[in-house]
Write an enzyme that holds these catalytic residues in place. Sequence first.
Site, mmCIF file in Angstrom:
data_model
loop_
_atom_site.group_PDB
_atom_site.id
_atom_site.type_symbol
_atom_site.label_atom_id
_atom_site.label_comp_id
_atom_site.label_asym_id
_atom_site.label_seq_id
_atom_site.Cartn_x
_atom_site.Cartn_y
_atom_site.Cartn_z
ATOM 1 N N GLU A 1 0.876 -1.177 0.000
ATOM 2 C CA GLU A 1 0.000 0.000 0.000
ATOM 3 C C GLU A 1 0.911 1.223 0.000
ATOM 4 O OE1 GLU A 1 -2.348 2.599 3.128
ATOM 5 O OE2 GLU A 1 -2.764 0.458 3.345
ATOM 6 N N CYS B 1 -3.533 7.072 5.531
ATOM 7 C CA CYS B 1 -3.448 6.737 4.105
ATOM 8 C C CYS B 1 -4.753 7.029 3.389
ATOM 9 C CB CYS B 1 -3.056 5.280 3.931
ATOM 10 S SG CYS B 1 -3.910 4.154 5.049
#
Length: 522
Positions: A265, A302
């Site tokens: 990620e 995020c």
Amino acid sequence: MMITGELLIGFETIRGRNGELWAIEAATGERLTPSFGGALPSELERACALADAAYDLLLNTTPAERARFLERIADNIIAIGDELLDRCVAETGLPRARVESERGRTVGQLRLFASVLRDGAYLDIRIDTALPYRQPAARADIRLRPIGLGPVAVFGASNFPLAFSVAGGDTASALAAGCPVIVKAHSAHPGTSELVGRAVQIAVRDCNMPEGTFSLLFDSGRQISQALVADPRIKAVGFTGSRTAGRAFMNIAAARPEPIPVYAEMSSINPVVVFPGALAARGQAIGKDLVAALTVGAGQFCTNPGLVLILKGDGYDDFKTAVADALRVTKAATMLTPGICKSYRAGVEALESHRGVDLIARGTSGGPFQGQAAVFETSAQDFLEHKDLHEEVFGASTLIVRCADLKELRAAMRGLEGQLTIALHVDENDFEAANDLIPLFERKAGRLVVNGFGTGVEVCSSMVHGGPFPATSDSRTTSVGSLAITRFLRPVCYQSFPEELLAKELKSENPLDLPRRENPFS
């Protein structure tokens, strides 16, 4: 539980001899004791050899045994108590309430995967029994079960020192799948990592898991991290961090004689799309809520809303005023590391000096290691022309893009890279326009949110925390939720096996009482 700065390799604790690193107190920039020894290649070799030896033994553990193991890890983390919370606050600058919440999420993930294991549906066991008299050709007995890929390398994340770190989602799902795990601790919170690592190490011993089930390494540079991904015994990688580091690991993994998957990620600006009806009806409320979502955790999520695409019209001035008013009273917040703070400030300064970008407002100023929130504005034309405006600024900064019509909004969205989330703010009279754009949103993101923001990631069966590159390296997967276990499994087919050679999951009498699909199409 004492922090010693040692490596945890299987059941051993070893002082690393390859340089040293120090935790830094996020609020002051001062060193925290003790120092941590970096691993030597020989120490990495030992961890990988133990993990490789443990793999065959873990294959023979039952889902129920692994479930008890995960629950013991969760109990051990809670048992550390205030020592863990205090160290995590010092190393990250995160508020204590946030750290307590993240600890709850961390143990919740472990217990979720324990439930997944006991339920057994994740195995998707399939059995097609023999049809010896079928014409024109008989069918053999064929059975399928998934097994763990093998030893997994997990890299701790800077922004979630518990939930995406040593015993976070990657580790929990890999252990649930029956994969040994070697964690490379993040240098920003080594003390937190050691405390949690010791909780896992104790659980391995207490639950009679093989010694190489878990190891924790520190790296004083990049050598050990890169060598870990390159080691032929490692069969998958879990990573949360920068695009630069993620791509480096992907390249190493792809260049191996046996390429392996890297579940990384990396980067997302998580667009928020405000439609005209919603803007006119509640522009002020959306603006206020945007600032709250933007500044939570100093913007170091995020899923932070780093971009707002808005159709300028009735309610836009109220929206902007609400954003500015809320931002001006928002206090600067301590960021995770001095380096992250420095990068954030550089990103904000680049936006402020960018041609075609206007500053709407900034939060209050703060200390040398605190980030001052900022919101900027530009036109869709400038946004389309300057690709550098599409880049993530990691922290509490967002860019509002004024779109003249749906055509401009669609063009701006088409120009974006893959995202973790896209949030839609709609009213009933926006549904037709939103329906037209949803297929485009689906192509761009792993999670769509209506009348909210993506910053809250629920740990549950239906959650997707992933998306097209560069949000993640494999858009078919998720790093949060029960589906995350599938990243570390591969199917194996057993044909014409006698009962005596079958694994318990596949035996005809189903001794583990697992859900199975038997002869579904016969």
